[in-house]
Design a protein around this motif. Structure first.
Motif, PDB file in Angstrom:
ATOM      1  N   SER A   1     -53.758 -27.655 138.453  1.00 13.73           N
ATOM      2  CA  SER A   1     -52.540 -27.576 138.959  1.00 13.73           C
ATOM      3  C   SER A   1     -51.934 -26.227 139.359  1.00 13.73           C
ATOM      4  CB  SER A   1     -51.660 -28.151 138.009  1.00 13.73           C
ATOM      5  OG  SER A   1     -51.307 -27.439 136.871  1.00 13.73           O
ATOM      6  N   GLY A   2     -52.830 -25.005 138.844  1.00 20.74           N
ATOM      7  CA  GLY A   2     -52.493 -23.638 139.128  1.00 20.74           C
ATOM      8  C   GLY A   2     -51.485 -23.261 138.162  1.00 20.74           C
ATOM      9  N   THR A   3     -51.313 -24.149 136.891  1.00 27.09           N
ATOM     10  CA  THR A   3     -50.296 -23.512 136.105  1.00 27.09           C
ATOM     11  C   THR A   3     -50.893 -22.354 135.274  1.00 27.09           C
ATOM     12  OG1 THR A   3     -49.355 -25.814 135.857  1.00 27.09           O
ATOM     13  CG2 THR A   3     -48.940 -24.202 133.958  1.00 27.09           C
ATOM     14  N   VAL A   4     -52.294 -22.350 134.742  1.00 32.91           N
ATOM     15  CA  VAL A   4     -52.812 -21.277 134.147  1.00 32.91           C
ATOM     16  C   VAL A   4     -53.826 -20.700 135.130  1.00 32.91           C
ATOM     17  CG1 VAL A   4     -52.056 -22.476 131.957  1.00 32.91           C
ATOM     18  CG2 VAL A   4     -54.328 -22.888 132.954  1.00 32.91           C
TER      19      VAL A   4
ATOM     20  N   ALA B   1     -46.710 -29.625 146.672  1.00 32.59           N
ATOM     21  CA  ALA B   1     -46.973 -28.661 147.844  1.00 32.59           C
ATOM     22  C   ALA B   1     -46.532 -27.338 147.372  1.00 32.59           C
ATOM     23  CB  ALA B   1     -46.048 -28.968 148.873  1.00 32.59           C
ATOM     24  N   GLY B   2     -45.840 -27.035 146.186  1.00 31.89           N
ATOM     25  CA  GLY B   2     -45.563 -25.593 145.813  1.00 31.89           C
ATOM     26  C   GLY B   2     -46.307 -25.226 144.747  1.00 31.89           C
ATOM     27  N   ALA B   3     -47.234 -26.057 144.197  1.00 36.58           N
ATOM     28  CA  ALA B   3     -48.223 -25.630 143.073  1.00 36.58           C
ATOM     29  C   ALA B   3     -49.133 -24.436 143.783  1.00 36.58           C
ATOM     30  CB  ALA B   3     -48.923 -26.712 142.575  1.00 36.58           C
ATOM     31  N   PRO B   4     -49.809 -24.540 144.978  1.00 38.33           N
ATOM     32  CA  PRO B   4     -50.613 -23.618 145.467  1.00 38.33           C
ATOM     33  C   PRO B   4     -49.905 -22.344 145.644  1.00 38.33           C
ATOM     34  CG  PRO B   4     -50.870 -25.774 146.698  1.00 38.33           C
ATOM     35  CD  PRO B   4     -49.765 -25.781 145.851  1.00 38.33           C
ATOM     36  N   ILE B   5     -48.864 -22.493 146.290  1.00 39.65           N
ATOM     37  CA  ILE B   5     -47.865 -21.051 146.404  1.00 39.65           C
ATOM     38  C   ILE B   5     -47.692 -20.331 145.135  1.00 39.65           C
ATOM     39  CG2 ILE B   5     -45.943 -20.239 147.625  1.00 39.65           C
ATOM     40  CD1 ILE B   5     -47.676 -22.056 149.557  1.00 39.65           C
ATOM     41  N   VAL B   6     -47.291 -20.906 144.175  1.00 38.82           N
ATOM     42  CA  VAL B   6     -47.445 -20.533 142.795  1.00 38.82           C
ATOM     43  C   VAL B   6     -48.750 -19.762 142.440  1.00 38.82           C
ATOM     44  CG1 VAL B   6     -46.776 -20.630 140.375  1.00 38.82           C
ATOM     45  CG2 VAL B   6     -45.116 -21.833 142.174  1.00 38.82           C
ATOM     46  N   ARG B   7     -49.505 -20.617 142.679  1.00 35.83           N
ATOM     47  CA  ARG B   7     -50.837 -20.022 142.483  1.00 35.83           C
ATOM     48  C   ARG B   7     -51.413 -18.739 143.228  1.00 35.83           C
ATOM     49  NH1 ARG B   7     -56.423 -23.248 141.045  1.00 35.83           N
ATOM     50  NH2 ARG B   7     -58.086 -21.615 141.657  1.00 35.83           N
ATOM     51  N   LEU B   8     -50.954 -18.846 144.395  1.00 35.54           N
ATOM     52  CA  LEU B   8     -51.381 -17.586 145.030  1.00 35.54           C
ATOM     53  C   LEU B   8     -50.555 -16.360 144.685  1.00 35.54           C
ATOM     54  CD1 LEU B   8     -52.168 -16.149 147.692  1.00 35.54           C
ATOM     55  CD2 LEU B   8     -50.252 -17.176 148.986  1.00 35.54           C
TER      56      LEU B   8
ATOM     57  N   GLU C   1     -39.891 -18.346 135.061  1.00 38.35           N
ATOM     58  CA  GLU C   1     -38.834 -18.379 134.156  1.00 38.35           C
ATOM     59  C   GLU C   1     -38.025 -19.709 133.965  1.00 38.35           C
ATOM     60  OE1 GLU C   1     -38.124 -15.271 132.779  1.00 38.35           O
ATOM     61  OE2 GLU C   1     -39.742 -14.414 133.734  1.00 38.35           O
ATOM     62  N   GLY C   2     -38.093 -20.439 134.731  1.00 38.22           N
ATOM     63  CA  GLY C   2     -37.561 -21.883 134.487  1.00 38.22           C
ATOM     64  C   GLY C   2     -36.409 -22.113 135.177  1.00 38.22           C
ATOM     65  N   THR C   3     -35.672 -21.201 135.550  1.00 39.66           N
ATOM     66  CA  THR C   3     -34.328 -21.285 136.407  1.00 39.66           C
ATOM     67  C   THR C   3     -34.239 -20.240 137.195  1.00 39.66           C
ATOM     68  OG1 THR C   3     -32.988 -20.059 134.736  1.00 39.66           O
ATOM     69  CG2 THR C   3     -33.242 -22.452 134.013  1.00 39.66           C
ATOM     70  N   PHE C   4     -33.384 -20.707 138.380  1.00 36.55           N
ATOM     71  CA  PHE C   4     -33.058 -19.854 139.279  1.00 36.55           C
ATOM     72  C   PHE C   4     -32.201 -18.545 138.952  1.00 36.55           C
ATOM     73  CE2 PHE C   4     -34.179 -23.389 141.825  1.00 36.55           C
ATOM     74  CZ  PHE C   4     -34.375 -22.903 143.358  1.00 36.55           C
ATOM     75  N   ASP C   5     -31.298 -18.667 137.625  1.00 41.10           N
ATOM     76  CA  ASP C   5     -30.661 -17.532 137.190  1.00 41.10           C
ATOM     77  C   ASP C   5     -31.486 -16.697 136.502  1.00 41.10           C
ATOM     78  OD1 ASP C   5     -28.350 -18.611 138.275  1.00 41.10           O
ATOM     79  OD2 ASP C   5     -27.447 -19.630 136.170  1.00 41.10           O
TER      80      ASP C   5
ATOM     81  N   SER D   1     -34.944 -28.610 138.506  1.00 42.96           N
ATOM     82  CA  SER D   1     -34.917 -29.474 137.351  1.00 42.96           C
ATOM     83  C   SER D   1     -34.840 -28.260 136.257  1.00 42.96           C
ATOM     84  CB  SER D   1     -35.559 -30.423 136.942  1.00 42.96           C
ATOM     85  OG  SER D   1     -37.009 -29.833 137.084  1.00 42.96           O
ATOM     86  N   LYS D   2     -34.505 -28.638 134.889  1.00 37.65           N
ATOM     87  CA  LYS D   2     -34.594 -27.431 133.873  1.00 37.65           C
ATOM     88  C   LYS D   2     -35.665 -27.957 132.684  1.00 37.65           C
ATOM     89  CE  LYS D   2     -29.865 -25.774 134.243  1.00 37.65           C
ATOM     90  NZ  LYS D   2     -28.609 -25.365 133.655  1.00 37.65           N
ATOM     91  N   PRO D   3     -36.448 -27.458 132.580  1.00 41.16           N
ATOM     92  CA  PRO D   3     -36.950 -26.112 133.708  1.00 41.16           C
ATOM     93  C   PRO D   3     -37.465 -26.351 134.882  1.00 41.16           C
ATOM     94  CG  PRO D   3     -38.741 -26.588 132.269  1.00 41.16           C
ATOM     95  CD  PRO D   3     -37.757 -27.568 131.767  1.00 41.16           C
ATOM     96  N   ALA D   4     -37.315 -25.717 136.003  1.00 45.48           N
ATOM     97  CA  ALA D   4     -37.912 -25.979 137.229  1.00 45.48           C
ATOM     98  C   ALA D   4     -39.397 -25.947 137.454  1.00 45.48           C
ATOM     99  CB  ALA D   4     -37.303 -24.679 138.254  1.00 45.48           C
ATOM    100  N   ARG D   5     -39.902 -26.681 138.330  1.00 49.61           N
ATOM    101  CA  ARG D   5     -41.112 -27.038 138.221  1.00 49.61           C
ATOM    102  C   ARG D   5     -41.722 -27.153 139.781  1.00 49.61           C
ATOM    103  NH1 ARG D   5     -39.205 -32.363 136.887  1.00 49.61           N
ATOM    104  NH2 ARG D   5     -40.208 -33.777 137.959  1.00 49.61           N
ATOM    105  N   PRO D   6     -42.925 -26.664 140.012  1.00 50.60           N
ATOM    106  CA  PRO D   6     -43.225 -26.965 141.419  1.00 50.60           C
ATOM    107  C   PRO D   6     -43.758 -28.155 141.730  1.00 50.60           C
ATOM    108  CG  PRO D   6     -45.115 -26.038 139.991  1.00 50.60           C
ATOM    109  CD  PRO D   6     -43.876 -26.374 139.067  1.00 50.60           C
ATOM    110  N   THR D   7     -43.349 -28.762 143.036  1.00 46.74           N
ATOM    111  CA  THR D   7     -43.777 -30.010 143.569  1.00 46.74           C
ATOM    112  C   THR D   7     -45.389 -29.789 143.850  1.00 46.74           C
ATOM    113  OG1 THR D   7     -43.447 -29.301 145.788  1.00 46.74           O
ATOM    114  CG2 THR D   7     -41.680 -30.261 144.625  1.00 46.74           C
TER     115      THR D   7
END
Length: 298
Positions: free
Chosen positions: A139-142, A61-68, A17-21, A53-59
């Motif tokens: 990167s697990g983005t797609v 370390a965060g990319a594999p968690i998002v991919r999971l 979504e790009g932001t916490f809100d 940041s805006k938009p938020a992006r994974p570090t």
């Protein structure tokens, strides 16, 4: 160490979504609850997982968690679909895909249109050059990508799609002004060309094939596929176009071939190596459409 799956899903929602809100609205909780979940996950894993940041992006370390989390959402969709309409999810699953601009503008979308007629899915398309879309898989983005890379990305499987063949063309008026004696080396090095962006090397490859110095050629930058083709058709410069965008005009004489060798760009489909009914259905439609649209690879 374990990864709490509900927290991983929250992190993925923030990135999607790009932001916490915006993630809070999607998850129907408060922004502070989203922030607390992400902090809890970071504390448990001992890593910073998101760049705020805006938009938020994974570090990294965060990319594999998002991919999971995305893999889980995909597999959950498949499992619920197996139960029939009574267990249909309350919202379509989002599938991020990467595709190059020319494929997106010409042959790719009809394949996706057939998928959405049969599956509750929405697509998050990432447009990039075919030489760089594989990086979005890494990167697990797609979850899948149209790419020129034949070597499978780690954790992915690959299928050939075919070749997109480009030919150098220009308008008759452009030729009369800039290339009255044809694309001689001296003339073509001075004639303006159209490039998609500063990473576009198609025109440079063609110039090198005919023995011209690509660095000397003045260029327009038009970073959209249909607008690129339109710029060539309006006579701003010469450029390489696929058959989809030039055959009609060549038949009418509105465009003229410059000769020289065609530039063939191989296309492949790479996707996560998951047993996913939905991802396989997307692949089948993309491959079927490519068989109708692209040149069969040699």
């Amino acid at each position: 160490m374990e990864i709490p799956l509900d927290l991983a899903r929250t992190l993925a929602a923030v990135i999607d979504e790009g932001t916490f809100d915006a993630a809070a609205k999607r998850l129907r909780i408060t922004p502070s609850a989203v922030s607390q979940r992400v902090k809890n996950l970071e504390q448990q894993l001992g890593r910073v997982l998101v760049v705020r940041s805006k938009p938020a992006r994974p570090t990294e370390a965060g990319a594999p968690i998002v991919r999971l989390a995305r893999q889980l959402a995909l597999l959950e969709h498949d499992a619920l679909a197996a139960f029939g309409d009574d267990a249909a999810p309350d919202r379509p699953v989002s599938v991020p895909l990467a595709v190059n601009a020319d494929s997106l503008a010409t042959w790719f979308l009809p394949a996706l249109a057939r998928v959405v007629q049969r599956h509750p899915v929405v697509f998050d398309l990432h447009r990039d050059d075919q030489d760089f879309t594989a990086g979005l898989l890494e990167s697990g983005t797609v979850m899948a990508a149209v790419t020129s890379q034949a070597e499978p990305v780690a954790g992915c499987v690959v299928r050939p799609l075919g070749i997109m063949r480009y030919r150098a063309v220009a308008t008759p008026g452009y030729l009369a002004r800039w290339l009255p004696d044809g694309p001689t080396r001296k003339a073509i090095e001075s004639a303006p060309r159209v490039d998609f962006d500063r990473r576009d090397d198609l025109q440079s490859a063609w110039l090198e094939e005919i023995g011209a110095d690509a660095a000397r050629s003045p260029r327009h930058y038009v970073p959209a596929s249909n607008d690129f083709a339109e710029a060539v058709k309006l006579g701003l410069g010469w450029g390489l176009l696929p058959a989809f965008q030039s055959d009609d005009e060549l038949g009418l004489g509105a465009l003229v071939p410059l000769g020289g060798p065609p530039v063939d760009v191989p296309h492949h489909w790479q996707q996560w190596n998951l047993r996913s009914t939905l991802l396989d259905a997307i692949a089948e439609e993309v491959v079927a459409e490519s068989r109708r649209a692209l040149v069969v690879g040699r």
